[in-house]
Design a protein around this motif. Structure first.
Motif, PDB file in Angstrom:
ATOM      1  N   CYS A 133       0.768  -1.382   0.008  1.00 41.54           N
ATOM      2  CA  CYS A 133       0.024  -0.130   0.036  1.00 41.54           C
ATOM      3  C   CYS A 133       0.978   1.133   0.055  1.00 41.54           C
ATOM      4  CB  CYS A 133      -0.890  -0.039   1.424  1.00 41.54           C
ATOM      5  SG  CYS A 133      -2.103   1.197   1.118  1.00 41.54           S
ATOM      6  N   HIS A 134       0.385   2.067  -0.701  1.00 42.19           N
ATOM      7  CA  HIS A 134       1.297   3.442  -0.938  1.00 42.19           C
ATOM      8  C   HIS A 134       1.177   4.480   0.467  1.00 42.19           C
ATOM      9  CE1 HIS A 134       2.337   7.507  -2.598  1.00 42.19           C
ATOM     10  NE2 HIS A 134       3.078   6.722  -3.730  1.00 42.19           N
ATOM     11  N   PRO A 135       2.112   4.830   0.850  1.00 40.72           N
ATOM     12  CA  PRO A 135       2.169   5.844   2.012  1.00 40.72           C
ATOM     13  C   PRO A 135       0.925   6.845   1.900  1.00 40.72           C
ATOM     14  CG  PRO A 135       4.560   5.596   1.110  1.00 40.72           C
ATOM     15  CD  PRO A 135       3.598   5.108   0.066  1.00 40.72           C
ATOM     16  N   GLY A 136       0.176   6.825   2.757  1.00 45.12           N
ATOM     17  CA  GLY A 136      -1.109   7.671   2.737  1.00 45.12           C
ATOM     18  C   GLY A 136      -2.301   6.949   2.453  1.00 45.12           C
ATOM     19  N   GLY A 137      -2.117   5.659   1.856  1.00 46.42           N
ATOM     20  CA  GLY A 137      -3.310   4.915   1.519  1.00 46.42           C
ATOM     21  C   GLY A 137      -3.699   4.223   2.705  1.00 46.42           C
ATOM     22  N   HIS A 138      -4.782   3.561   2.503  1.00 48.21           N
ATOM     23  CA  HIS A 138      -5.654   2.739   3.546  1.00 48.21           C
ATOM     24  C   HIS A 138      -5.651   1.249   3.454  1.00 48.21           C
ATOM     25  CE1 HIS A 138      -7.381   6.873   3.575  1.00 48.21           C
ATOM     26  NE2 HIS A 138      -7.209   6.879   4.885  1.00 48.21           N
ATOM     27  N   VAL A 139      -5.540   0.348   4.466  1.00 48.03           N
ATOM     28  CA  VAL A 139      -5.590  -0.934   4.629  1.00 48.03           C
ATOM     29  C   VAL A 139      -6.935  -1.116   5.324  1.00 48.03           C
ATOM     30  CG1 VAL A 139      -4.916  -2.997   5.649  1.00 48.03           C
ATOM     31  CG2 VAL A 139      -3.228  -1.644   4.440  1.00 48.03           C
ATOM     32  N   ALA A 140      -7.964  -1.663   4.726  1.00 47.86           N
ATOM     33  CA  ALA A 140      -9.420  -1.671   5.259  1.00 47.86           C
ATOM     34  C   ALA A 140      -9.808  -3.265   5.363  1.00 47.86           C
ATOM     35  CB  ALA A 140     -10.323  -0.972   4.444  1.00 47.86           C
ATOM     36  N   VAL A 141      -9.951  -3.889   6.448  1.00 50.37           N
ATOM     37  CA  VAL A 141     -10.307  -5.157   6.925  1.00 50.37           C
ATOM     38  C   VAL A 141     -11.476  -5.177   7.723  1.00 50.37           C
ATOM     39  CG1 VAL A 141      -7.966  -6.030   6.480  1.00 50.37           C
ATOM     40  CG2 VAL A 141      -8.964  -5.441   8.889  1.00 50.37           C
ATOM     41  N   SER A 142     -12.389  -6.111   7.345  1.00 49.78           N
ATOM     42  CA  SER A 142     -13.676  -6.514   8.245  1.00 49.78           C
ATOM     43  C   SER A 142     -13.481  -7.914   8.746  1.00 49.78           C
ATOM     44  CB  SER A 142     -14.840  -6.312   7.373  1.00 49.78           C
ATOM     45  OG  SER A 142     -15.004  -7.109   6.248  1.00 49.78           O
ATOM     46  N   VAL A 143     -14.234  -8.258   9.765  1.00 52.46           N
ATOM     47  CA  VAL A 143     -14.328  -9.444  10.540  1.00 52.46           C
ATOM     48  C   VAL A 143     -15.796  -9.312  11.160  1.00 52.46           C
ATOM     49  CG1 VAL A 143     -11.969  -9.881  11.089  1.00 52.46           C
ATOM     50  CG2 VAL A 143     -13.396  -8.879  12.890  1.00 52.46           C
ATOM     51  N   PHE A 144     -16.159 -10.512  11.567  1.00 50.98           N
ATOM     52  CA  PHE A 144     -17.377 -10.551  12.169  1.00 50.98           C
ATOM     53  C   PHE A 144     -17.330 -10.629  13.775  1.00 50.98           C
ATOM     54  CE2 PHE A 144     -18.355 -12.950   8.124  1.00 50.98           C
ATOM     55  CZ  PHE A 144     -19.454 -12.142   7.863  1.00 50.98           C
ATOM     56  N   ALA A 145     -18.584 -10.289  14.366  1.00 52.09           N
ATOM     57  CA  ALA A 145     -18.371 -10.351  15.759  1.00 52.09           C
ATOM     58  C   ALA A 145     -18.381 -11.784  16.281  1.00 52.09           C
ATOM     59  CB  ALA A 145     -19.733  -9.579  16.215  1.00 52.09           C
ATOM     60  N   PRO A 146     -18.164 -11.916  17.405  1.00 51.46           N
ATOM     61  CA  PRO A 146     -18.211 -13.346  18.062  1.00 51.46           C
ATOM     62  C   PRO A 146     -19.263 -14.116  17.484  1.00 51.46           C
ATOM     63  CG  PRO A 146     -17.373 -12.022  19.506  1.00 51.46           C
ATOM     64  CD  PRO A 146     -17.866 -11.160  18.756  1.00 51.46           C
ATOM     65  N   TRP A 147     -19.546 -15.251  17.438  1.00 50.35           N
ATOM     66  CA  TRP A 147     -20.798 -16.244  16.842  1.00 50.35           C
ATOM     67  C   TRP A 147     -21.414 -16.183  18.272  1.00 50.35           C
ATOM     68  CZ3 TRP A 147     -22.703 -20.438  19.421  1.00 50.35           C
ATOM     69  CH2 TRP A 147     -21.796 -21.186  20.313  1.00 50.35           C
ATOM     70  N   GLU A 148     -21.182 -16.201  19.389  1.00 45.28           N
ATOM     71  CA  GLU A 148     -22.138 -16.329  20.488  1.00 45.28           C
ATOM     72  C   GLU A 148     -22.978 -14.801  20.492  1.00 45.28           C
ATOM     73  OE1 GLU A 148     -18.313 -18.262  22.008  1.00 45.28           O
ATOM     74  OE2 GLU A 148     -18.825 -16.440  20.787  1.00 45.28           O
ATOM     75  N   ASP A 149     -22.374 -13.713  19.920  1.00 44.73           N
ATOM     76  CA  ASP A 149     -23.267 -12.439  19.776  1.00 44.73           C
ATOM     77  C   ASP A 149     -23.898 -12.305  18.444  1.00 44.73           C
ATOM     78  OD1 ASP A 149     -22.028 -11.995  22.348  1.00 44.73           O
ATOM     79  OD2 ASP A 149     -20.278 -11.089  21.875  1.00 44.73           O
ATOM     80  N   SER A 150     -23.636 -13.256  17.464  1.00 48.98           N
ATOM     81  CA  SER A 150     -24.448 -13.055  16.096  1.00 48.98           C
ATOM     82  C   SER A 150     -25.817 -13.832  16.314  1.00 48.98           C
ATOM     83  CB  SER A 150     -23.282 -13.595  15.167  1.00 48.98           C
ATOM     84  OG  SER A 150     -22.163 -12.907  15.458  1.00 48.98           O
ATOM     85  N   PRO A 151     -26.670 -13.062  15.962  1.00 45.66           N
ATOM     86  CA  PRO A 151     -27.993 -13.706  15.819  1.00 45.66           C
ATOM     87  C   PRO A 151     -28.032 -14.745  14.892  1.00 45.66           C
ATOM     88  CG  PRO A 151     -28.121 -11.322  16.188  1.00 45.66           C
ATOM     89  CD  PRO A 151     -26.894 -11.405  16.105  1.00 45.66           C
TER      90      PRO A 151
END
Length: 266
Positions: A133-151
């Motif tokens: 990633c170029h300096p000043g750029g963004h690394v964006a990741v997503s993860v799920f909440a714990p399964w116990e807290d996931s309807p």
């Protein structure tokens, strides 16, 4: 653990399962998160974007809609075969997240949607995302909440354990393993991305019916090869009692999908 269960834990699926994933899982869940992640990464027209562990390319396609030049990698042949059909404008490569085949600072933004949990070396994968990633750029990741807290999943996973066995349940828990307190933060810090901003994001999961939910969940994910017709029949028979609370008056199924976004400026 069987070969199918090992593949499930590693997020590996067949091309047939990838088509079910694209046809049902993407509209039911992943499609709504993709433009949100692209927006969080600051992707604009003309930018160079890398989508890591692209799956069938849902985030890559969202970045294309923003006018970006998009490259995407995945380790899974089945996913890539579908991704290439859907977005020939994207440059797809088969590559592990831990050794990205690109030069330093090659991209203006790097995205990774709901895949970090499946990498063999999560910290190294994050380091690689930052490296390209170029300096000043963004690394964006997503993860799920714990399964116990996931309807939905807080009830589906125990049902799966009872009918398919504990190994199958553990495989379905895999996508939720980084949602616990401090889990994602510690990985980011170890990768040198400790300035990342974390924020909750909640989507909605929607299926046409209980049967449709189960067919998508099993047939479009990593347990497709392990669910015999008898097992599927047993799951559907148990679903009305154990999962019926997620049904709407018209028979459709819906429930919240809590997630966490992390965005780091390199």
């Amino acid at each position: 653990m069987s070969l199918q269960q090992e593949e499930a834990a590693a997020g590996q699926i067949t091309a047939d399962a990838a088509r079910v994933y694209e046809a049902f899982f993407v509209p039911a869940l992943f499609g709504q998160f993709a433009p949100w992640l692209v927006e969080a990464a600051g992707i604009r027209g003309g930018g160079r974007v890398l989508d890591v562990a692209t799956g069938t390319g849902v985030v890559a396609r969202a970045a294309l809609k923003r006018g970006a030049s998009v490259t995407a990698v995945d380790l899974n042949d089945g996913m890539l075969s579908v991704a290439r059909e859907l977005a020939p404008q994207v440059h797809f490569e088969q590559a592990p997240a831990e050794t990205l085949p690109f030069e330093d600072q090659a991209f203006d933004a790097v995205t990774c949607q709901f895949a970090l949990m499946f990498f063999a070396d999560r910290v190294q994968a994050l380091r690689e995302m930052a490296r390209v990633c170029h300096p000043g750029g963004h690394v964006a990741v997503s993860v799920f909440a714990p399964w116990e807290d996931s309807p939905g999943y807080c009830d589906l996973i125990p049902m799966l354990a009872d009918i398919m066995g504990p190994e199958a349940a553990e495989a379905l828990k895999a996508p939720f393993c980084l949602g616990g307190a401090g889990a994602l933060e510690s990985l980011l810090a170890a990768a040198g991305l400790d300035t990342a901003t974390l924020s909750p994001k909640t989507g909605q999961i929607r299926h046409a019916s209980l049967d449709g939910w189960l067919e998508t969940e099993i047939g479009g994910w990593t347990l497709a090869g392990a669910a015999t017709p008898r097992i599927m029949a047993d799951l559907k028979a148990a679903a009305a009692e154990r999962l019926g609370k997620y049904c709407n008056a018209d028979g459709t199924v819906s429930f919240e999908a809590p997630a966490i976004f992390a965005v780091a400026t390199v």
